[in-house]
Design a protein around this motif. Structure first.
Motif, PDB file in Angstrom:
ATOM      1  N   TYR A 319    -104.339   3.511  25.697  1.00 21.96           N
ATOM      2  CA  TYR A 319    -103.767   3.080  26.671  1.00 21.96           C
ATOM      3  C   TYR A 319    -103.597   1.342  26.737  1.00 21.96           C
ATOM      4  O   TYR A 319    -102.591   0.877  26.991  1.00 21.96           O
ATOM      5  CB  TYR A 319    -104.489   3.386  28.082  1.00 21.96           C
ATOM      6  N   LEU A 322    -101.207   0.443  23.860  1.00 25.30           N
ATOM      7  CA  LEU A 322     -99.582   0.485  24.652  1.00 25.30           C
ATOM      8  C   LEU A 322     -99.498  -0.609  25.743  1.00 25.30           C
ATOM      9  O   LEU A 322     -98.145  -0.968  25.597  1.00 25.30           O
ATOM     10  CB  LEU A 322     -99.647   2.018  25.367  1.00 25.30           C
ATOM     11  N   MET A 323    -100.553  -0.810  26.336  1.00 29.25           N
ATOM     12  CA  MET A 323    -100.091  -1.874  27.413  1.00 29.25           C
ATOM     13  C   MET A 323     -99.928  -3.368  26.604  1.00 29.25           C
ATOM     14  O   MET A 323     -98.852  -3.942  27.069  1.00 29.25           O
ATOM     15  CB  MET A 323    -101.303  -2.337  28.166  1.00 29.25           C
ATOM     16  N   THR A 367     -99.408   1.402  32.588  1.00 27.34           N
ATOM     17  CA  THR A 367    -100.191   1.883  31.429  1.00 27.34           C
ATOM     18  C   THR A 367    -101.837   1.625  31.522  1.00 27.34           C
ATOM     19  O   THR A 367    -102.804   2.213  31.330  1.00 27.34           O
ATOM     20  CB  THR A 367     -99.903   1.356  30.095  1.00 27.34           C
TER      21      THR A 367
END
Length: 384
Positions: A319, A322-323, A367
């Motif tokens: 996560y 992705l952030m 996210t």
């Protein structure tokens, strides 16, 4: 004499009334002129930020009309609404998260009472009967020995101190399903600090885009508030990562949290310099925020090395990657002014770089919210 005096007074009143009416007419005309959308070349220097957005600018509108322009179409409309809607989304997430915590704690209490009642109902009669038939040897003072679960798990007698020891003498001998609902939840303040930072950033950004055009002084204040909001989001994003990952290693926890907080304060202090507000320093501002975000790689890598056997760590790192992708892409789009630099004037109202930057910030923050839920689930079960 009195007639002359009264004539002078009447003349003065008429003159004042005429001047007042003329002033009102000028104000109405001025407001009408000010409330028209203008082109980039008509802007004062402090409002010139992106030469590739050619029109649909508001310029020094009266405050009332500036606020009401939230419902009209101009090149800041979507900038205002993207982050205002984002603020409402994160406010809802904060409320829902707080309510879920309360419900889990209530569920924990009720389930513990249920299992205690089950155990007492099935074992209490047998325990009392066995206790009455058991002759315990007296202690040194001649009193019967008291049996505690810590050092006498096999003794069936539960007549120790009924109020204080009943749970300790029965529940440890009974297997109770160990679900997250039965655990005391870990402290939530780092997670809610992040949610507050996200809401502060989104709200200040929305307000900044709404009233920035009112005056030079307003622009001066709101830009600094906007930069403070961005820094708050970046800093508080570190808190769940650092606190929950290094919960059992307070030295690293304090080290990383102190570093990023100090870095954030220093960044805001530098951005208070008026010279850095101009369009020429757009890249400098973007670089400062980018460096703040990239510094998060250090605790992330440390976390991976220390806890690579934990599935929660792998998931939260995914996560966070992705952030970082969302935030990094947002910074690139913001600094390069893509796509309006390719076709100036085409994206004045919809689709310019700042609007895309706003959407990517919301995606990155959401996210990170999902990563925070993974941390909470991990640390609710596995504490130090």
């Amino acid at each position: 004499m009195e007639e002359k005096t009264s004539a002078i007074i009447r003349s003065s009143v008429v003159s004042k009334g005429f001047l007042k009416e003329e002033e009102e007419m000028k104000n109405r005309a001025c407001k009408k002129t000010k409330c028209e959308l203008v082109g980039y070349d008509s802007l004062p220097d402090y409002l010139k930020d992106n030469e590739f957005i050619l029109g649909y600018y508001r310029c020094e509108w009266p405050l009332k009309e500036t606020i009401l322009s939230i419902f009209s179409i101009h090149n800041e409309t979507l900038n205002i609404w993207t982050h205002l809607i984002g603020f409402l989304i994160f406010l809802s997430l904060a409320i829902i998260t707080a309510m879920v915590v309360q419900r889990e704690m209530s569920t924990s209490s009720s389930m513990q009472k249920y299992y205690l009642g089950q155990v007492v109902g099935t074992n209490l009669t047998e325990g009392l009967f066995a206790c009455l038939l058991t002759t315990s040897s007296p202690d040194e003072l001649g009193h019967p020995k008291r049996y505690f679960h810590a050092n006498n798990l096999s003794n069936p007698c539960i007549l120790t101190t009924i109020k204080d020891d009943i749970a300790n003498s029965i529940i440890p001998q009974t297997t109770i399903p160990q679900t997250p609902h039965l655990m005391n939840p870990i402290t939530r303040w780092p997670f809610f600090a992040f949610l507050f930072g996200a809401m502060f950033c989104l709200l200040t950004s929305s307000i900044c885009h709404l009233i920035l055009c009112h005056s030079k002084q307003t622009a001066y204040v709101m830009l600094r508030l906007d930069y403070a909001g961005i820094s708050a989001l970046i800093v508080t994003s570190f808190y769940p990562l650092v606190y929950y990952s290094f919960l059992c290693q307070p030295f690293y926890c304090h080290l990383y949290m102190t570093f990023i907080t100090t870095f954030g304060v220093a960044t805001v202090s530098v951005l208070l310099v008026p010279a850095l507000q101009t369009a020429n320093f757009r890249l400098v501002r973007a670089t400062l925020f980018f460096c703040m975000g990239v510094s998060g790689l250090v605790p992330v890598m440390h976390k991976l090395v220390s806890f690579n056997h934990r599935p929660e760590v792998i998931m939260s790192t995914g996560y966070e990657f992705l952030m970082g992708t969302f935030y990094g892409l947002g910074v690139v789009v913001y600094a390069a002014r893509i796509p309006e630099r390719w076709v100036p004037g085409r994206f004045d109202v919809v689709g310019h770089s700042h609007q895309l930057f706003h959407l990517l910030v919301i995606a990155g923050a959401y996210t990170h919210y999902l990563a925070g839920l993974v941390y909470l689930k991990w640390r609710d079960i596995d504490k130090c």
